[in-house]
Design an enzyme around this catalytic site. Structure first.
Site, PDB file in Angstrom:
ATOM      1  N   ALA A  54       0.870  -1.178   0.000  1.00 53.46           N
ATOM      2  CA  ALA A  54       0.000   0.000   0.000  1.00 53.46           C
ATOM      3  C   ALA A  54       0.907   1.227   0.000  1.00 53.46           C
ATOM      4  CB  ALA A  54      -0.872  -0.019   1.246  1.00 53.46           C
TER       5      ALA A  54
ATOM      6  N   GLY B 288       0.652  -5.078   0.947  1.00 49.92           N
ATOM      7  CA  GLY B 288      -0.588  -5.086   0.153  1.00 49.92           C
ATOM      8  C   GLY B 288      -0.397  -5.746  -1.208  1.00 49.92           C
TER       9      GLY B 288
ATOM     10  N   GLU C  45      -0.712  -9.328  -0.575  1.00 52.28           N
ATOM     11  CA  GLU C  45      -2.140  -9.597  -0.299  1.00 52.28           C
ATOM     12  C   GLU C  45      -2.953  -9.627  -1.601  1.00 52.28           C
ATOM     13  OE1 GLU C  45      -2.108  -6.373   2.816  1.00 52.28           O
ATOM     14  OE2 GLU C  45      -3.418  -7.824   3.799  1.00 52.28           O
TER      15      GLU C  45
ATOM     16  N   GLU D  51       4.768  -5.235   7.080  1.00 49.74           N
ATOM     17  CA  GLU D  51       3.970  -4.243   7.819  1.00 49.74           C
ATOM     18  C   GLU D  51       4.473  -4.011   9.238  1.00 49.74           C
ATOM     19  OE1 GLU D  51       2.659  -6.539   5.824  1.00 49.74           O
ATOM     20  OE2 GLU D  51       0.986  -5.700   4.690  1.00 49.74           O
TER      21      GLU D  51
HETATM   22  N1  CO8 Z   1       4.565   3.137  -0.851  1.00 53.38           N
HETATM   23  C1  CO8 Z   1       4.938   4.296  -1.408  1.00 53.38           C
HETATM   24  N2  CO8 Z   1       6.093   4.450  -2.110  1.00 53.38           N
HETATM   25  C2  CO8 Z   1       6.888   3.372  -2.242  1.00 53.38           C
HETATM   26  C3  CO8 Z   1       6.538   2.120  -1.682  1.00 53.38           C
HETATM   27  C4  CO8 Z   1       5.312   2.020  -0.967  1.00 53.38           C
HETATM   28  N3  CO8 Z   1       4.878   0.868  -0.420  1.00 53.38           N
HETATM   29  N4  CO8 Z   1       7.533   1.239  -1.964  1.00 53.38           N
HETATM   30  C5  CO8 Z   1       8.452   1.928  -2.684  1.00 53.38           C
HETATM   31  N5  CO8 Z   1       8.063   3.206  -2.849  1.00 53.38           N
HETATM   32  C6  CO8 Z   1       8.783   4.279  -3.545  1.00 53.38           C
HETATM   33  C7  CO8 Z   1       9.994   4.746  -2.786  1.00 53.38           C
HETATM   34  O1  CO8 Z   1       9.620   5.668  -1.761  1.00 53.38           O
HETATM   35  C8  CO8 Z   1      10.820   5.357  -3.881  1.00 53.38           C
HETATM   36  O2  CO8 Z   1      10.297   6.625  -4.174  1.00 53.38           O
HETATM   37  P1  CO8 Z   1      11.332   7.876  -4.412  1.00 53.38           P
HETATM   38  O3  CO8 Z   1      12.140   7.485  -5.629  1.00 53.38           O
HETATM   39  O4  CO8 Z   1      10.417   9.031  -4.643  1.00 53.38           O
HETATM   40  O5  CO8 Z   1      12.157   7.964  -3.185  1.00 53.38           O
HETATM   41  C9  CO8 Z   1      10.524   4.455  -5.079  1.00 53.38           C
HETATM   42  O6  CO8 Z   1       9.297   3.768  -4.768  1.00 53.38           O
HETATM   43  C10 CO8 Z   1      11.582   3.422  -5.346  1.00 53.38           C
HETATM   44  O7  CO8 Z   1      11.781   2.717  -4.132  1.00 53.38           O
HETATM   45  P2  CO8 Z   1      13.225   2.499  -3.454  1.00 53.38           P
HETATM   46  O8  CO8 Z   1      14.155   3.616  -3.838  1.00 53.38           O
HETATM   47  O9  CO8 Z   1      13.013   2.252  -2.006  1.00 53.38           O
HETATM   48  O10 CO8 Z   1      13.669   1.173  -4.221  1.00 53.38           O
HETATM   49  P3  CO8 Z   1      14.708   0.080  -3.686  1.00 53.38           P
HETATM   50  O11 CO8 Z   1      14.968  -0.817  -4.855  1.00 53.38           O
HETATM   51  O12 CO8 Z   1      15.870   0.720  -3.013  1.00 53.38           O
HETATM   52  O13 CO8 Z   1      13.902  -0.735  -2.550  1.00 53.38           O
HETATM   53  C11 CO8 Z   1      11.970  -1.894  -1.650  1.00 53.38           C
HETATM   54  C12 CO8 Z   1      12.798  -1.514  -2.915  1.00 53.38           C
HETATM   55  C13 CO8 Z   1      12.818  -2.819  -0.784  1.00 53.38           C
HETATM   56  C14 CO8 Z   1      10.744  -2.610  -2.125  1.00 53.38           C
HETATM   57  C15 CO8 Z   1      11.630  -0.610  -0.856  1.00 53.38           C
HETATM   58  O14 CO8 Z   1      11.077   0.344  -1.753  1.00 53.38           O
HETATM   59  C16 CO8 Z   1      10.643  -0.820   0.247  1.00 53.38           C
HETATM   60  O15 CO8 Z   1      10.992  -1.344   1.297  1.00 53.38           O
HETATM   61  N6  CO8 Z   1       9.361  -0.425   0.030  1.00 53.38           N
HETATM   62  C17 CO8 Z   1       8.315  -0.490   1.033  1.00 53.38           C
HETATM   63  C18 CO8 Z   1       7.803  -1.909   1.178  1.00 53.38           C
HETATM   64  C19 CO8 Z   1       6.760  -1.973   2.257  1.00 53.38           C
HETATM   65  O16 CO8 Z   1       7.007  -1.703   3.423  1.00 53.38           O
HETATM   66  N7  CO8 Z   1       5.529  -2.388   1.876  1.00 53.38           N
HETATM   67  C20 CO8 Z   1       4.424  -2.530   2.803  1.00 53.38           C
HETATM   68  C21 CO8 Z   1       3.627  -1.267   2.851  1.00 53.38           C
HETATM   69  S1  CO8 Z   1       2.354  -1.332   4.103  1.00 53.38           S
HETATM   70  C22 CO8 Z   1       1.128  -2.235   3.392  1.00 53.38           C
HETATM   71  O17 CO8 Z   1       1.217  -2.685   2.292  1.00 53.38           O
HETATM   72  C23 CO8 Z   1      -0.104  -2.440   4.237  1.00 53.38           C
HETATM   73  C24 CO8 Z   1      -1.290  -2.940   3.424  1.00 53.38           C
HETATM   74  C25 CO8 Z   1      -2.567  -2.751   4.164  1.00 53.38           C
HETATM   75  C26 CO8 Z   1      -2.968  -1.322   4.192  1.00 53.38           C
HETATM   76  C27 CO8 Z   1      -4.192  -1.081   4.964  1.00 53.38           C
HETATM   77  C28 CO8 Z   1      -4.625   0.376   4.916  1.00 53.38           C
HETATM   78  C29 CO8 Z   1      -4.691   1.124   6.214  1.00 53.38           C
END
Ligand code: CO8
Length: 256
Positions: free
Chosen positions: A62, A107, A110, A130
């Site tokens: 998400a 997400g 999921e 998460e």
């Molecule tokens: N949300 C928003 N932006 C994201 C997300 C995300 N989940 N994942 C990556 N991005 C963005 C980064 O912020 C970055 O943006 P910018 O270039 O502007 O800084 C861009 O995508 C590229 O990402 P990275 O530079 O981080 O790329 P890497 O190759 O270095 O890393 C990863 C890749 C390991 C996947 C890393 O991006 C990461 O850890 N992402 C987050 C993963 C995460 O924690 N996902 C879970 C999110 S919570 C969730 O899904 C809950 C679902 C239920 C929600 C219920 C609603 C209340």
């Protein structure tokens, strides 16, 4: 955010927000709901849905930025909305295949769990991170993951937030097959075509009954199987049986 393309009656849905690793935001859910509306329509002629992501992610979760300023009411609505959308996806009468080309986190994992079948490219990565954000899955992950991989494997992923690779996902039953990344979409399409070659009513009924096992006791589910079995003798069954005995390919349209 969604690029939709139809090929051989199969709809390919590519989630396309590569600059944010296809993170799911409100726009996504609006477009996704519209796609589900059309797939649920009685005039729908699509026989399978494939979901994939553009770039190096399937979906990295998400949208964390969108969640930053949410209060509890907004979080409840955002979670409920996603749960409803993924429940509708899981209940579509057609087969739904996730072609997981890269990160399937939170997400995104999921979303894959709500599909019927999961194929992974060999660079795919899976996880439920998460807890690292001080959150829990909000789109059905706490319920669908243990049903698929067992309580221990699910708790391991959910409590540690660890990421696993495609081979480990295959080992624990999170995905059904792993392919070279370049082959992934062709293999997903071949799988959709293979399923489309089977009796359409039989496939719809199998999907309905198998998903029923998550919510019913075994005796009740077996009773439902017995209720649905005779119905096939008024739809696909006669053509399938005749085609076998006459050593030819079934023409399902001739009997539907
Ligand atoms: N949300 C928003 N932006 C994201 C997300 C995300 N989940 N994942 C990556 N991005 C963005 C980064 O912020 C970055 O943006 P910018 O270039 O502007 O800084 C861009 O995508 C590229 O990402 P990275 O530079 O981080 O790329 P890497 O190759 O270095 O890393 C990863 C890749 C390991 C996947 C890393 O991006 C990461 O850890 N992402 C987050 C993963 C995460 O924690 N996902 C879970 C999110 S919570 C969730 O899904 C809950 C679902 C239920 C929600 C219920 C609603 C209340």
């Amino acid at each position: 955010m969604l690029k939709l393309k139809t090929e051989n009656n199969c709809l390919l849905c590519t989630i396309s927000r590569p600059e944010a690793l296809n993170a799911l935001n409100s726009n996504f859910f609006q477009e996704f709901d519209a796609m589900l509306d059309s797939l649920e329509s009685p005039d729908n002629e699509i026989s399978a849905l494939i979901i994939t992501g553009e770039g190096k992610a399937f979906v990295a979760g998400a949208d964390i930025a969108e969640m930053q300023h949410m209060d509890e009411a907004a979080a409840r609505a955002f979670s409920f909305n996603g749960q409803q959308a993924f429940a509708r996806l899981a209940k579509l009468p057609i087969p739904v295949i996730a072609a997981i080309n890269g990160y399937a986190l939170g997400g995104g994992c999921e979303l894959a769990l709500a599909c019927d079948l999961r194929l992974a490219g060999n660079k795919a990565k899976f996880g439920m991170p998460e807890v690292k954000l001080g959150l829990i899955p909000g789109y059905g992950g706490t319920q669908r993951l243990p049903k698929l991989v067992g309580t221990g494997n699910a708790l391991y992923l959910l409590m540690t937030g660890d990421t696993i690779d495609a081979d480990e996902a295959l080992r624990i039953g999170l995905v059904q097959k792993v392919y070279d990344d370049e082959q992934l979409l062709d293999e997903a399409m071949a799988l959709a075509n293979k399923i489309s070659d089977q009796g359409p009513d039989a496939v719809r009924t199998v999907k309905k009954l198998v998903h029923l096992h998550n919510s019913t006791k075994i005796d009740e589910g077996i009773g439902q199987e017995n209720m649905h079995f005779p119905g096939l003798f008024a739809t696909d069954g006669p053509e399938g049986i005749s085609a076998f005995l006459e050593k030819r390919k079934p023409d399902w349209k001739s009997k539907n």
